[in-house]
Design an enzyme around this catalytic site. Structure first.
Site, short mmCIF file in Angstrom:
data_model
loop_
_atom_site.label_atom_id
_atom_site.label_comp_id
_atom_site.label_asym_id
_atom_site.label_seq_id
_atom_site.Cartn_x
_atom_site.Cartn_y
_atom_site.Cartn_z
N HIS A 75 0.82 -1.22 0.00
CA HIS A 75 0.00 0.00 0.00
C HIS A 75 0.85 1.28 0.00
O HIS A 75 0.32 2.37 -0.19
CB HIS A 75 -0.93 0.04 1.20
CG HIS A 75 -1.98 -1.03 1.22
ND1 HIS A 75 -2.84 -1.22 0.15
CD2 HIS A 75 -2.30 -1.98 2.14
CE1 HIS A 75 -3.65 -2.24 0.45
NE2 HIS A 75 -3.33 -2.72 1.62
N ASP A 83 -4.93 -12.53 3.66
CA ASP A 83 -6.16 -12.02 4.26
C ASP A 83 -7.41 -12.31 3.43
O ASP A 83 -8.51 -11.88 3.79
CB ASP A 83 -6.04 -10.52 4.60
CG ASP A 83 -5.27 -9.73 3.56
OD1 ASP A 83 -5.01 -10.27 2.46
OD2 ASP A 83 -4.93 -8.56 3.84
N HIS A 101 -6.54 -7.09 -0.40
CA HIS A 101 -6.66 -5.66 -0.68
C HIS A 101 -5.87 -5.31 -1.93
O HIS A 101 -4.79 -5.87 -2.16
CB HIS A 101 -6.12 -4.84 0.49
CG HIS A 101 -6.80 -5.16 1.80
ND1 HIS A 101 -6.24 -6.01 2.73
CD2 HIS A 101 -7.99 -4.76 2.29
CE1 HIS A 101 -7.07 -6.11 3.77
NE2 HIS A 101 -8.14 -5.37 3.53
N ASP A 154 -2.93 -10.55 -2.20
CA ASP A 154 -3.50 -10.01 -0.97
C ASP A 154 -4.95 -9.61 -1.26
O ASP A 154 -5.27 -9.20 -2.38
CB ASP A 154 -2.68 -8.79 -0.53
CG ASP A 154 -3.08 -8.27 0.85
OD1 ASP A 154 -2.38 -8.58 1.81
OD2 ASP A 154 -4.11 -7.56 0.94
ZN LIG Z 1 -4.36 -6.97 2.83
#
Ligand SMILES: [Zn+2]
Length: 295
Positions: A108, A232, A147, A145
């Site tokens: 991120h 996740d 996200h 991931d």
């Molecule tokens: Zn994540």
């Protein structure tokens, strides 16, 4: 920070389980510190200096999700340094696969800012190192991931030498990664976003990897494959709503391992998210076992 999902227990749980299993036969290496020059492959000097100075002052909150403490400067440099050392070892032919069990995560973090628990984009730093110093002309980054890896996407969105392929749950943090975003300028066509709905499970995740990412990768002919390995999307994870199991990650890892063999390119994974510590440990172990298994 008490109660924060990105906590030391994550790595302790992974290490405890792997130690019980004799590290699944993997050779362990200590993560070296990335230099500030290496961090600046993917980040502005001002961002690198800002994180260093924040940590020197004892740390603090960067945004409501993201914080640093004094020791974060060393931890973040070791996380990026591990990714760089792995890229060097893979390119030198010391191994066909690698895995960095490090924190904080990276995907991120954008060129100019920390966000989403990430201070520096470890995989982007390693990819840049591989291009600038290790003779790589094309690198595939796969991000599974749950996200969207907005940082890696932002750093390479104008580039045709790094194909960034993301599978992620739509509608959650950070909100980027729409399927229509293909990159921009000379990088148009080298961003592959595959959002999935809440509740998506193994069949969808595996089919996107096999039917979308693998053909794009074969056409791209990367010399190095880097994996942003977040866990996740596991059904037990508290931060998202997908339904993968530990064995689902093993199946995806086997798919990437076959791809890497077909392309004669090494495969290096970097830990990103995964916030149910038991699910994380089980998923990392399943992934490492799959990566090391004979094809
Ligand atoms: Zn994540």
């Amino acid at each position: 920070m008490p109660g924060h999902p990105e906590r030391p227990e994550r790595l302790l749980a992974v290490e405890r389980l792997l130690a019980e299993r004799d590290w699944l036969g993997w050779e362990r290496r200590e993560a070296p510190l990335a230099t500030e020059a290496e961090l600046e492959f993917a980040h502005s000097a001002a961002h690198v200096r800002g994180i260093r100075q924040l940590c020197e002052r004892g740390g603090g909150a960067i945004d409501p999700d993201t914080y640093a403490v004094e020791a974060s400067w060393e931890a973040a440099r070791r996380a990026a340094g591990a990714a760089c050392a792995m890229a060097r070892a893979l390119r030198a032919g010391e191994a066909e696969v690698g895995f960095c069990g490090t924190r904080p995560a990276g995907h991120h973090a954008e060129r100019e800012r920390a966000m989403g628990f990430c201070l520096f984009d470890n995989i982007a730093v390693a990819a840049e190192l591989a291009i600038r110093e290790l003779g790589c002309e094309r690198i595939l980054v796969v991000d599974w991931d749950v996200h969207h890896g907005n940082g890696t996407a932002e750093i390479f969105r104008h580039r045709a030498d790094v194909l960034v392929a993301n599978i992620h749950q739509a509608g959650i943090f950070p909100g980027t990664g729409a399927s229509g975003d293909l990159g921009s300028g000379p990088g148009e066509g080298f961003t592959l976003n595959l959002p999935v709905p809440a509740g998506a499970g193994e069949a969808l995740w595996l089919s996107l990897l096999e039917r979308e990412i693998v053909p794009a990768a074969v056409a791209f002919e990367p010399q190095l494959i880097l994996l942003s390995a977040g866990f996740d999307a596991h059904r037990a994870d508290p931060l998202a709503n997908c339904t993968l199991e530990a064995e689902s990650f093993a199946k995806m890892a086997r798919c990437l391992r076959r791809l890497a063999r077909e392309l004669d390119a090494p495969l290096g994974a970097v830990l990103e998210g995964g916030y149910d510590v038991n699910a994380l440990a089980d998923s990392v172990a399943a992934t490492l076992a799959a990566l090391a298994a004979p094809l």
